[in-house]
Design a protein around this motif. Structure first.
Motif, PDB file in Angstrom:
ATOM      1  N   ILE A 147       0.839  -1.207   0.000  1.00 27.76           N
ATOM      2  CA  ILE A 147       0.000   0.000   0.000  1.00 27.76           C
ATOM      3  C   ILE A 147       0.875   1.259   0.000  1.00 27.76           C
ATOM      4  O   ILE A 147       0.772   2.078  -0.910  1.00 27.76           O
ATOM      5  CB  ILE A 147      -1.008  -0.020   1.170  1.00 27.76           C
ATOM      6  N   PRO A 148       1.787   1.434   0.974  1.00 21.36           N
ATOM      7  CA  PRO A 148       2.674   2.597   0.887  1.00 21.36           C
ATOM      8  C   PRO A 148       3.879   2.366  -0.033  1.00 21.36           C
ATOM      9  O   PRO A 148       4.699   3.253  -0.218  1.00 21.36           O
ATOM     10  CB  PRO A 148       3.133   2.813   2.334  1.00 21.36           C
ATOM     11  N   ARG A 149       3.983   1.137  -0.582  1.00 23.93           N
ATOM     12  CA  ARG A 149       5.053   0.768  -1.506  1.00 23.93           C
ATOM     13  C   ARG A 149       6.429   0.898  -0.853  1.00 23.93           C
ATOM     14  O   ARG A 149       7.282   1.641  -1.323  1.00 23.93           O
ATOM     15  CB  ARG A 149       4.945   1.572  -2.789  1.00 23.93           C
ATOM     16  N   THR A 150       6.609   0.141   0.224  1.00 23.64           N
ATOM     17  CA  THR A 150       7.886   0.161   0.933  1.00 23.64           C
ATOM     18  C   THR A 150       8.492  -1.232   0.986  1.00 23.64           C
ATOM     19  O   THR A 150       7.789  -2.244   0.930  1.00 23.64           O
ATOM     20  CB  THR A 150       7.718   0.680   2.379  1.00 23.64           C
ATOM     21  N   LEU A 151       9.812  -1.252   1.090  1.00 24.68           N
ATOM     22  CA  LEU A 151      10.581  -2.482   1.245  1.00 24.68           C
ATOM     23  C   LEU A 151      11.555  -2.269   2.394  1.00 24.68           C
ATOM     24  O   LEU A 151      12.324  -1.303   2.388  1.00 24.68           O
ATOM     25  CB  LEU A 151      11.351  -2.810  -0.040  1.00 24.68           C
ATOM     26  N   GLU A 152      11.503  -3.161   3.384  1.00 28.40           N
ATOM     27  CA  GLU A 152      12.466  -3.169   4.480  1.00 28.40           C
ATOM     28  C   GLU A 152      13.345  -4.397   4.275  1.00 28.40           C
ATOM     29  O   GLU A 152      12.839  -5.507   4.167  1.00 28.40           O
ATOM     30  CB  GLU A 152      11.767  -3.270   5.832  1.00 28.40           C
ATOM     31  N   VAL A 153      14.647  -4.188   4.206  1.00 27.24           N
ATOM     32  CA  VAL A 153      15.600  -5.279   3.994  1.00 27.24           C
ATOM     33  C   VAL A 153      16.334  -5.517   5.308  1.00 27.24           C
ATOM     34  O   VAL A 153      16.939  -4.591   5.866  1.00 27.24           O
ATOM     35  CB  VAL A 153      16.600  -4.924   2.873  1.00 27.24           C
ATOM     36  N   TYR A 154      16.265  -6.767   5.790  1.00 27.72           N
ATOM     37  CA  TYR A 154      16.934  -7.144   7.037  1.00 27.72           C
ATOM     38  C   TYR A 154      17.990  -8.201   6.741  1.00 27.72           C
ATOM     39  O   TYR A 154      17.821  -9.024   5.846  1.00 27.72           O
ATOM     40  CB  TYR A 154      15.936  -7.757   8.028  1.00 27.72           C
ATOM     41  N   ARG A 155      19.039  -8.187   7.552  1.00 28.77           N
ATOM     42  CA  ARG A 155      20.012  -9.284   7.527  1.00 28.77           C
ATOM     43  C   ARG A 155      20.185  -9.765   8.957  1.00 28.77           C
ATOM     44  O   ARG A 155      20.060  -8.989   9.907  1.00 28.77           O
ATOM     45  CB  ARG A 155      21.327  -8.859   6.886  1.00 28.77           C
ATOM     46  N   LEU A 156      20.453 -11.038   9.084  1.00 28.19           N
ATOM     47  CA  LEU A 156      20.596 -11.642  10.394  1.00 28.19           C
ATOM     48  C   LEU A 156      22.034 -11.511  10.874  1.00 28.19           C
ATOM     49  O   LEU A 156      22.971 -11.877  10.158  1.00 28.19           O
ATOM     50  CB  LEU A 156      20.191 -13.119  10.332  1.00 28.19           C
ATOM     51  N   GLU A 157      22.215 -10.965  12.064  1.00 27.19           N
ATOM     52  CA  GLU A 157      23.522 -10.899  12.708  1.00 27.19           C
ATOM     53  C   GLU A 157      23.389 -11.604  14.048  1.00 27.19           C
ATOM     54  O   GLU A 157      22.742 -11.080  14.954  1.00 27.19           O
ATOM     55  CB  GLU A 157      23.974  -9.451  12.885  1.00 27.19           C
ATOM     56  N   GLY A 158      23.959 -12.793  14.143  1.00 26.95           N
ATOM     57  CA  GLY A 158      23.760 -13.624  15.325  1.00 26.95           C
ATOM     58  C   GLY A 158      22.318 -14.095  15.342  1.00 26.95           C
ATOM     59  O   GLY A 158      21.861 -14.750  14.415  1.00 26.95           O
ATOM     60  N   GLN A 159      21.569 -13.732  16.358  1.00 26.08           N
ATOM     61  CA  GLN A 159      20.145 -14.056  16.445  1.00 26.08           C
ATOM     62  C   GLN A 159      19.288 -12.793  16.323  1.00 26.08           C
ATOM     63  O   GLN A 159      18.121 -12.804  16.683  1.00 26.08           O
ATOM     64  CB  GLN A 159      19.852 -14.748  17.787  1.00 26.08           C
TER      65      GLN A 159
END
Length: 169
Positions: A147-159
């Protein structure tokens, strides 16, 4: 008078999940059966567009026009410990999973997951599913809000999930 003790709630089983109507998406998180309606059009369109943009990653090695090296699947069923999750998209690097087995679900955690959030799924995607993905070492996670046309990109560091980047439009 003795107060009665409520027994612990029964944990959902895979048999419970199999009884859910095909018009719903069923998952088990922390022993609870969770159902969601099939995606509405903004969600479905976003998933389709993302999948199309990632086609070059899913080509066989040696193919032209892209980086190759991944299996990218739409709504795979993941059995991660006692949890059963169905992300919108998931990907496995072929070096970690050389062949794509003919199975109804996967027990190997993917390397990447994409969840397209909607008003009915956002809380589960963020609060309940993200910790499971971290626990099972999914290295990368995208949260897309159509709807707001957003992308959140996450990467895992440890847990722990770390925001790698955010994008609009």
């Amino acid at each position: 008078m003795v107060a009665s003790m409520n027994p612990a709630p029964r944990r959902a089983t895979y048999d419970d999940l199999l009884q859910v109507s095909d018009i719903l998406i069923a998952e088990i998180i922390d022993g609870e059966l969770i159902t969601s309606p099939r995606p509405a059009s903004p969600h479905a369109r976003a998933t389709s567009i993302i999948r199309g943009e990632l086609d070059s990653f899913d080509r066989q090695s040696g193919g032209s026009g892209g980086p190759c090296g991944w299996w990218i699947l739409f709504e795979p069923e993941l059995h991660l410990g006692a949890d059963v999750l169905v992300p919108d998209l998931a990907g496995w690097q072929r070096e970690r999973m050389p062949t794509l087995a003919n199975v109804p679900y996967f027990v190997r955690a993917p390397d990447w997951v994409c969840e397209v959030v909607s008003p009915t799924t956002a809380r589960n995607d963020r609060v309940r599913k993200m910790p499971v993905y971290a626990r099972d070492h999914v290295g990368h996670l995208w949260l897309v809000d159509p709807i707001p046309r957003t992308l959140e990109v996450y990467r895992l560091e440890g847990q722990r999930w770390v925001v790698a980047s955010t994008h609009g439009d």
